[in-house]
Design a protein around this motif. Structure first.
Motif, PDB file in Angstrom:
ATOM      1  N   ARG A  87     -21.032   2.907  -4.551  1.00 19.49           N
ATOM      2  CA  ARG A  87     -19.958   2.865  -5.410  1.00 19.49           C
ATOM      3  C   ARG A  87     -18.875   1.777  -5.137  1.00 19.49           C
ATOM      4  NH1 ARG A  87     -17.839   9.214  -4.472  1.00 19.49           N
ATOM      5  NH2 ARG A  87     -16.715   8.478  -6.100  1.00 19.49           N
ATOM      6  N   PRO A  88     -18.099   1.423  -6.372  1.00 17.95           N
ATOM      7  CA  PRO A  88     -17.125   0.215  -6.015  1.00 17.95           C
ATOM      8  C   PRO A  88     -15.952   0.794  -5.109  1.00 17.95           C
ATOM      9  CG  PRO A  88     -17.382   0.693  -8.320  1.00 17.95           C
ATOM     10  CD  PRO A  88     -18.074   1.678  -7.821  1.00 17.95           C
ATOM     11  N   VAL A  89     -15.759  -0.169  -4.116  1.00 16.98           N
ATOM     12  CA  VAL A  89     -14.899   0.289  -3.072  1.00 16.98           C
ATOM     13  C   VAL A  89     -13.823  -0.468  -3.098  1.00 16.98           C
ATOM     14  CG1 VAL A  89     -14.678   0.482  -0.545  1.00 16.98           C
ATOM     15  CG2 VAL A  89     -16.887   0.970  -1.456  1.00 16.98           C
ATOM     16  N   TRP A  90     -12.483  -0.030  -2.999  1.00 19.86           N
ATOM     17  CA  TRP A  90     -11.126  -0.666  -2.980  1.00 19.86           C
ATOM     18  C   TRP A  90     -10.751  -0.851  -1.188  1.00 19.86           C
ATOM     19  CZ3 TRP A  90      -9.195  -2.887  -6.946  1.00 19.86           C
ATOM     20  CH2 TRP A  90      -9.118  -2.608  -8.156  1.00 19.86           C
ATOM     21  N   ILE A  91     -10.595  -2.021  -0.867  1.00 23.70           N
ATOM     22  CA  ILE A  91     -10.311  -2.140   0.511  1.00 23.70           C
ATOM     23  C   ILE A  91      -8.965  -2.556   0.664  1.00 23.70           C
ATOM     24  CG2 ILE A  91     -11.026  -3.409   2.601  1.00 23.70           C
ATOM     25  CD1 ILE A  91     -13.852  -3.947   1.019  1.00 23.70           C
ATOM     26  N   ALA A  92      -8.335  -1.755   1.687  1.00 23.34           N
ATOM     27  CA  ALA A  92      -6.838  -2.111   1.693  1.00 23.34           C
ATOM     28  C   ALA A  92      -6.384  -2.287   2.990  1.00 23.34           C
ATOM     29  CB  ALA A  92      -5.984  -1.197   0.772  1.00 23.34           C
ATOM     30  N   ASP A  93      -5.258  -2.911   3.167  1.00 20.43           N
ATOM     31  CA  ASP A  93      -4.534  -3.044   4.393  1.00 20.43           C
ATOM     32  C   ASP A  93      -3.109  -2.839   3.864  1.00 20.43           C
ATOM     33  OD1 ASP A  93      -2.606  -3.589   6.593  1.00 20.43           O
ATOM     34  OD2 ASP A  93      -4.029  -5.263   7.400  1.00 20.43           O
ATOM     35  N   PRO A  94      -2.397  -1.838   3.819  1.00 21.12           N
ATOM     36  CA  PRO A  94      -1.269  -1.477   3.154  1.00 21.12           C
ATOM     37  C   PRO A  94      -0.125  -2.282   3.473  1.00 21.12           C
ATOM     38  CG  PRO A  94      -1.614   0.201   4.549  1.00 21.12           C
ATOM     39  CD  PRO A  94      -2.990  -0.683   4.492  1.00 21.12           C
ATOM     40  N   LEU A  95      -0.061  -2.540   4.809  1.00 19.44           N
ATOM     41  CA  LEU A  95       0.855  -3.564   5.403  1.00 19.44           C
ATOM     42  C   LEU A  95       0.438  -4.109   6.411  1.00 19.44           C
ATOM     43  CD1 LEU A  95       3.900  -4.311   5.789  1.00 19.44           C
ATOM     44  CD2 LEU A  95       4.268  -2.124   6.725  1.00 19.44           C
ATOM     45  N   ASP A  96       0.108  -5.337   6.138  1.00 20.42           N
ATOM     46  CA  ASP A  96      -0.478  -6.395   7.288  1.00 20.42           C
ATOM     47  C   ASP A  96       0.729  -6.924   7.899  1.00 20.42           C
ATOM     48  OD1 ASP A  96      -2.744  -8.012   8.657  1.00 20.42           O
ATOM     49  OD2 ASP A  96      -1.266  -9.252   7.728  1.00 20.42           O
ATOM     50  N   GLY A  97       0.704  -7.078   9.183  1.00 22.21           N
ATOM     51  CA  GLY A  97       1.910  -7.459   9.900  1.00 22.21           C
ATOM     52  C   GLY A  97       2.832  -6.461  10.344  1.00 22.21           C
ATOM     53  N   THR A  98       2.447  -5.310  10.679  1.00 20.00           N
ATOM     54  CA  THR A  98       3.335  -4.276  10.835  1.00 20.00           C
ATOM     55  C   THR A  98       4.421  -4.392  12.049  1.00 20.00           C
ATOM     56  OG1 THR A  98       1.792  -2.524  10.232  1.00 20.00           O
ATOM     57  CG2 THR A  98       3.626  -1.833  11.558  1.00 20.00           C
ATOM     58  N   ALA A  99       3.697  -5.269  13.064  1.00 20.15           N
ATOM     59  CA  ALA A  99       4.728  -5.478  13.970  1.00 20.15           C
ATOM     60  C   ALA A  99       5.851  -6.535  13.784  1.00 20.15           C
ATOM     61  CB  ALA A  99       3.930  -6.209  15.275  1.00 20.15           C
ATOM     62  N   ASN A 100       5.359  -7.507  12.998  1.00 22.48           N
ATOM     63  CA  ASN A 100       6.432  -8.371  12.193  1.00 22.48           C
ATOM     64  C   ASN A 100       7.485  -7.550  11.249  1.00 22.48           C
ATOM     65  OD1 ASN A 100       5.311 -10.631  13.185  1.00 22.48           O
ATOM     66  ND2 ASN A 100       4.208 -11.151  11.479  1.00 22.48           N
ATOM     67  N   PHE A 101       7.001  -6.634  10.646  1.00 23.08           N
ATOM     68  CA  PHE A 101       7.875  -5.753   9.690  1.00 23.08           C
ATOM     69  C   PHE A 101       8.771  -4.852  10.473  1.00 23.08           C
ATOM     70  CE2 PHE A 101       8.451  -1.793   7.442  1.00 23.08           C
ATOM     71  CZ  PHE A 101       8.928  -2.240   6.180  1.00 23.08           C
ATOM     72  N   VAL A 102       8.368  -4.626  11.640  1.00 26.71           N
ATOM     73  CA  VAL A 102       9.227  -3.549  12.618  1.00 26.71           C
ATOM     74  C   VAL A 102      10.309  -4.230  13.118  1.00 26.71           C
ATOM     75  CG1 VAL A 102       9.362  -2.202  14.607  1.00 26.71           C
ATOM     76  CG2 VAL A 102       7.597  -1.796  12.934  1.00 26.71           C
ATOM     77  N   ARG A 103       9.917  -5.693  13.471  1.00 34.08           N
ATOM     78  CA  ARG A 103      10.844  -6.695  14.296  1.00 34.08           C
ATOM     79  C   ARG A 103      11.803  -7.238  13.198  1.00 34.08           C
ATOM     80  NH1 ARG A 103       6.187  -8.431  17.447  1.00 34.08           N
ATOM     81  NH2 ARG A 103       5.922 -10.204  15.631  1.00 34.08           N
ATOM     82  N   GLY A 104      11.585  -7.183  11.881  1.00 33.37           N
ATOM     83  CA  GLY A 104      12.319  -7.703  10.830  1.00 33.37           C
ATOM     84  C   GLY A 104      12.072  -8.922  10.576  1.00 33.37           C
ATOM     85  N   ASN A 105      10.752  -9.421  10.768  1.00 34.87           N
ATOM     86  CA  ASN A 105       9.989 -10.695  10.516  1.00 34.87           C
ATOM     87  C   ASN A 105       9.557 -10.578   9.181  1.00 34.87           C
ATOM     88  OD1 ASN A 105       8.255 -12.804  10.233  1.00 34.87           O
ATOM     89  ND2 ASN A 105       8.194 -13.076  12.393  1.00 34.87           N
ATOM     90  N   GLU A 106       9.883 -11.512   8.255  1.00 31.37           N
ATOM     91  CA  GLU A 106       9.504 -11.515   6.864  1.00 31.37           C
ATOM     92  C   GLU A 106       7.861 -11.803   6.658  1.00 31.37           C
ATOM     93  OE1 GLU A 106      11.882 -14.239   5.244  1.00 31.37           O
ATOM     94  OE2 GLU A 106      13.581 -12.886   4.664  1.00 31.37           O
ATOM     95  N   ARG A 107       7.218 -12.160   7.821  1.00 31.85           N
ATOM     96  CA  ARG A 107       5.830 -12.230   7.535  1.00 31.85           C
ATOM     97  C   ARG A 107       4.860 -11.109   7.664  1.00 31.85           C
ATOM     98  NH1 ARG A 107       4.406 -17.596   8.119  1.00 31.85           N
ATOM     99  NH2 ARG A 107       2.402 -17.139   8.636  1.00 31.85           N
ATOM    100  N   PHE A 108       4.796 -10.437   6.405  1.00 25.72           N
ATOM    101  CA  PHE A 108       4.143  -9.050   6.428  1.00 25.72           C
ATOM    102  C   PHE A 108       3.511  -9.071   4.789  1.00 25.72           C
ATOM    103  CE2 PHE A 108       8.446  -7.990   5.655  1.00 25.72           C
ATOM    104  CZ  PHE A 108       8.440  -7.573   4.325  1.00 25.72           C
ATOM    105  N   CYS A 109       2.444  -8.566   4.612  1.00 24.18           N
ATOM    106  CA  CYS A 109       1.658  -8.761   3.395  1.00 24.18           C
ATOM    107  C   CYS A 109       1.149  -7.269   3.043  1.00 24.18           C
ATOM    108  CB  CYS A 109       0.664  -9.806   3.429  1.00 24.18           C
ATOM    109  SG  CYS A 109      -0.100 -10.152   2.087  1.00 24.18           S
ATOM    110  N   VAL A 110       0.624  -7.037   1.572  1.00 23.31           N
ATOM    111  CA  VAL A 110       0.068  -5.815   1.204  1.00 23.31           C
ATOM    112  C   VAL A 110      -1.325  -6.688   0.862  1.00 23.31           C
ATOM    113  CG1 VAL A 110      -0.585  -4.191  -0.554  1.00 23.31           C
ATOM    114  CG2 VAL A 110       1.963  -4.689   0.554  1.00 23.31           C
ATOM    115  N   MET A 111      -2.538  -6.520   1.066  1.00 22.91           N
ATOM    116  CA  MET A 111      -3.780  -6.692   0.652  1.00 22.91           C
ATOM    117  C   MET A 111      -4.719  -5.881   0.185  1.00 22.91           C
ATOM    118  SD  MET A 111      -4.547  -9.620   3.717  1.00 22.91           S
ATOM    119  CE  MET A 111      -4.739  -8.412   5.109  1.00 22.91           C
ATOM    120  N   VAL A 112      -5.477  -6.357  -0.892  1.00 22.96           N
ATOM    121  CA  VAL A 112      -6.307  -5.272  -1.555  1.00 22.96           C
ATOM    122  C   VAL A 112      -7.751  -6.276  -1.892  1.00 22.96           C
ATOM    123  CG1 VAL A 112      -6.857  -4.143  -3.519  1.00 22.96           C
ATOM    124  CG2 VAL A 112      -4.640  -3.509  -2.547  1.00 22.96           C
ATOM    125  N   ALA A 113      -8.770  -5.495  -1.608  1.00 22.73           N
ATOM    126  CA  ALA A 113     -10.057  -6.204  -2.263  1.00 22.73           C
ATOM    127  C   ALA A 113     -10.830  -5.092  -2.844  1.00 22.73           C
ATOM    128  CB  ALA A 113     -10.827  -6.863  -1.170  1.00 22.73           C
TER     129      ALA A 113
END
Length: 268
Positions: A87-113
C-alpha cells in the motif's frame, strides 16, 4: 510515478499544518506541552498535533494509503512493517528539530514523503519560521519557491560537509568525524536535518555524512537532494530505499565520486 497524487495539494496541506499546528506554538509552549518520550528525546504538543493532522489529511489524498509518523512509531514500532507492504505509505516527521523548536531556534521543519514498495515517489519539506519550502517528484525534479532546483556541478574547496550534531553522536560517529576532520574538510554540525536537506538542495552545503538512518528523518530529504542532482548512499550501497533498514553512515554529495570519497574516508 505509479500513483495519482496532486503535488500542489500535498504541499498546501504540509504548509497549512506547519503554520497552524507548529508555527502557531513556536515560542508559546507551556511547560506541560513539552515532555520526553525517551531520555533526552523531546516531544511537544506541536509534534503530536501536527502528526494527527497530517495523518488525517494525507490519507484522504491517495486511495488505500497508510501513514507512518515518527510519534506513531515511538508508540508502536510495528508500524514500520507498513513500509514493506503493497500500500502507498506516507512517511512523516511532523516536527523535525524539536529540540531547536523548544529552545526558540527557527531551524525546524515538517517533512513528508510518499513511498510505494520501498521507492520514495514524492517529497515535501517546509521550514515555516525560515520561509523555506520545497518538493520533489521521483524522476520529475525538485522545486523551491516555484523554481527548479539544480545543484552546481562543482564542490567548494575545502568541501563543506554537514555531520551529526554533537548532542547525538555515538563513539562511532566521533571516530568517523575525526577521520573526516583529518582529511581537511570543512565540517558543519547538523542543526535540524530537515533544514539541512533544504540547504543541501539549495547548494549551501556540498555534502553530508549522517550517523543515523531513521526513515522519517531522511526519506523526503534524500529524494529532494537526488532530484536536485545529488547522490546518496549508505554502507549498504547507493540510494535510500524506504522499505528496509540501512546501515549508516548515510552520505550525500553532488556526485557519486565525491560520495565514494567520503565513504572511504568515513570507513577509514
Amino acid at each position: 510515478m505509479g500513483l495519482s497524487v496532486q503535488f500542489g495539494t500535498v504541499a498546501a496541506v504540509v504548509a497549512d499544518v506547519a503554520r497552524q499546528e507548529v508555527l502557531s506554538r513556536f515560542r508559546r509552549l507551556r511547560a506541560a506541552e513539552i515532555w520526553e518520550k525517551a531520555a533526552g528525546d523531546l516531544v511537544t504538543a506541536a509534534d503530536v498535533a501536527a502528526e494527527r493532522r497530517l495523518a488525517e489529511e494525507l490519507r484522504g489524498l491517495v486511495a488505500g494509503s497508510v501513514f507512518v509518523g515518527e510519534e506513531g512509531v515511538a508508540a508502536d514500532g510495528q508500524l514500520l512493517e507498513l513500509l514493506r507492504g503493497d500500500r502507498p505509505v506516507w512517511i512523516a516527521d511532523p516536527l523535525d528539530g524539536t529540540a531547536n523548536f523548544v529552545r526558540g531556534n527557527e531551524r525546524f521543519c515538517v517533512m513528508v514523503a510518499l513511498a510505494l514498495r520501498g521507492s520514495v515517489l514524492g517529497a515535501w519539506l517546509c521550514a515555516p519560521a525560515l520561509g523555506l519550502s520545497a518538493m520533489a517528484r521521483a524522476g520529475g525534479g525538485a522545486v523551491a519557491g516555484g523554481r527548479p532546483l539544480r545543484l552546481p556541478d562543482r564542490d567548494r574547496d575545502p568541501l563543506r560537509v554537514v555531520v551529526t550534531d554533537p548532542a547525538y553522536r555515538t563513539a562511532e560517529d566521533d571516530a568517523v568525524i575525526a577521520r573526516l576532520a583529518g582529511a581537511r574538510l570543512s565540517l558543519v554540525p547538523c542543526s535540524g536535518v530537515g533544514v539541512v536537506y533544504l540547504e543541501l538542495a539549495l547548494g549551501r552545503h556540498d555534502a553530508a555524512v549522517f550517523g543515523w538512518t531513521n526513515v522519517w528523518d531522511h526519506a523526503a530529504g534524500v529524494l529532494l537532494h537526488q532530484e536536485a542532482g545529488g547522490y546518496a548512499a549508505t554502507a549498504d550501497g547507493p540510494g535510500f530505499p524506504a522499505a528496509a533498514g540501512r546501515r549508516p553512515p548515510l552520505v550525500l554529495a553532488r556526485t557519486a565520486a565525491t560520495a565514494a570519497r567520503l565513504r572511504r574516508i568515513a570507513a577509514g
